[in-house]
Design an enzyme around this catalytic site. Sequence first.
Site, short mmCIF file in Angstrom:
data_model
loop_
_atom_site.label_atom_id
_atom_site.label_comp_id
_atom_site.label_asym_id
_atom_site.label_seq_id
_atom_site.Cartn_x
_atom_site.Cartn_y
_atom_site.Cartn_z
N GLU A 153 -33.79 0.69 14.54
CA GLU A 153 -32.57 0.61 13.74
C GLU A 153 -32.58 -0.69 12.91
O GLU A 153 -32.09 -0.74 11.79
CB GLU A 153 -31.36 0.62 14.69
CG GLU A 153 -30.03 0.61 13.99
CD GLU A 153 -28.87 0.72 14.96
OE1 GLU A 153 -28.82 1.68 15.75
OE2 GLU A 153 -28.01 -0.18 14.94
N ARG A 160 -26.22 6.14 11.49
CA ARG A 160 -26.85 4.83 11.23
C ARG A 160 -27.76 4.88 9.99
O ARG A 160 -28.81 4.23 9.95
CB ARG A 160 -27.67 4.34 12.43
CG ARG A 160 -26.92 4.30 13.74
CD ARG A 160 -25.97 3.13 13.84
NE ARG A 160 -25.47 3.01 15.19
CZ ARG A 160 -24.34 3.61 15.61
NH1 ARG A 160 -23.61 4.32 14.79
NH2 ARG A 160 -23.96 3.45 16.87
N SER A 174 -28.45 -3.08 19.00
CA SER A 174 -29.39 -2.01 19.39
C SER A 174 -30.62 -2.10 18.51
O SER A 174 -30.51 -2.04 17.28
CB SER A 174 -28.74 -0.64 19.18
OG SER A 174 -27.52 -0.58 19.86
#
Length: 338
Positions: free
Chosen positions: A334, A164, A238
């Site tokens: 994130e 990520r 998320s």
Amino acid sequence: MNLEHNVSLLPFNTFGIDVNADQFVRFESVSELQMLIAREEIMQNPILVLGGGSNILLTADFKGTVLKNEIKGIESFFEDEEHVLVKVGAGEVWHEFVLHCLDHGWSGVENLALIPGSVGASPMQNIGAYGVEIQQVFHEANAVSLEDGKVHTFSREDCQFGYRESIFKHELKGKMIITHVVFLLRKKPELKTTYGAIQEELNRSGITNPGIRDVAEAVMRIRKSKLPDPAMLGNAGSFFKNPEIDLKDFEVLKKAYPDMVGYELPGFKVKLAAGWMIEKAGWKGVRYGDAGCHEKQALVLVNHGKATGSEIYQLSEEIISSVHKKFGVLLHREVNIY
Ligand code: FAD
Ligand code: NAP
């Protein structure tokens, strides 16, 4: 290119946060973008480049210019027996690109079906799901520098992809606008069905010899059953990344919490399921006003209606602090905060 003033960003972020941008303008080509970058009234203030707004949390009015990327086009320009190279405009919707690949029998992105957002943002955090990340199909990207308006080409190595992560999320954040991404896709599929619930879902549907469309449809069914649809309940997927810790630290934690979920990585590291820890810390389904932690997937923070970005951010602070207190593990966001 119409420069609009005092524009509500409510339709442009999947969290459904109602803030304004001082200025807002759409661009449909590299030359339009370069013209915008040459304009002083645009460049003298902060810039936010926006795709689908599905990975941002807006905590205040944006005191600058939002550049909305609407560069379109999907074009295959080279193929041999095994592979095809496809150049995609950054403003294409990611899932529509996945559908295009399915229609043409190109394999590599089927596990990434139904991820919201634009193609241009996909290298930003090396989007991933069900054991596949875009770095596995990424060939190169073109990006325009906000400093001088020149076009730069980034190879896979240049992007410094990680879990990520990429150079665009760190060193080059806010400095480069991705205009096109070139993907290297396979004509002979190599399916990945062992991750998460894909195989289980294929079995349930009685599919014994799946193709790329079967895998994509299985992924879509699982995602629809678990994840909130931003059109119904504001969210950005998320909110936190799954943290990676040393294997020896995981072994200590596992003694205290025998059902703790962790996946071994190379280099004696373990990836922890952040959602599991948040749930065990008691946050699943918790709601402070309209800011909440989703009742089915604790990793997802949601806006039940009129939550502000600051309220959601404050909730995320409390979750980070409580998970740290309980497990000694620091969660990182994130989602990009503005
Ligand atoms: P935006 O939110 O518009 O932008 C995100 C960041 O990228 C911002 O900092 C922005 O400035 C920057 N950016 C956008 N476009 C460009 C560009 N052209 N050039 C340079 N910078 C740019 N993510 C996953 O990885 N896997 C998943 O499975 C997943 N599932 C999700 C499920 C749901 C329900 C939701 C809401 C989100 C999910 N996400 C997932 C997160 C999100 O979809 C991805 O991160 C997606 O790539 C964001 O694209 P976007 O166009 O909406 O980016
Ligand atoms: P899940 O399948 O319930 O799995 C929970 C967690 O365990 C996931 O975070 C996943 O990590 C990890 N995991 C599962 N199987 C694994 C394996 N075989 N090896 C290593 N790690 C494994 O997760 P979910 O919430 O339903 O999501 C399914 C997939 O979609 C995941 O890949 C997830 O990342 C992705 N997704 C991402 C977002 C986002 O916004 N980033 C939102 C929704 C879904 P990983 O997350 O590292 O894969």
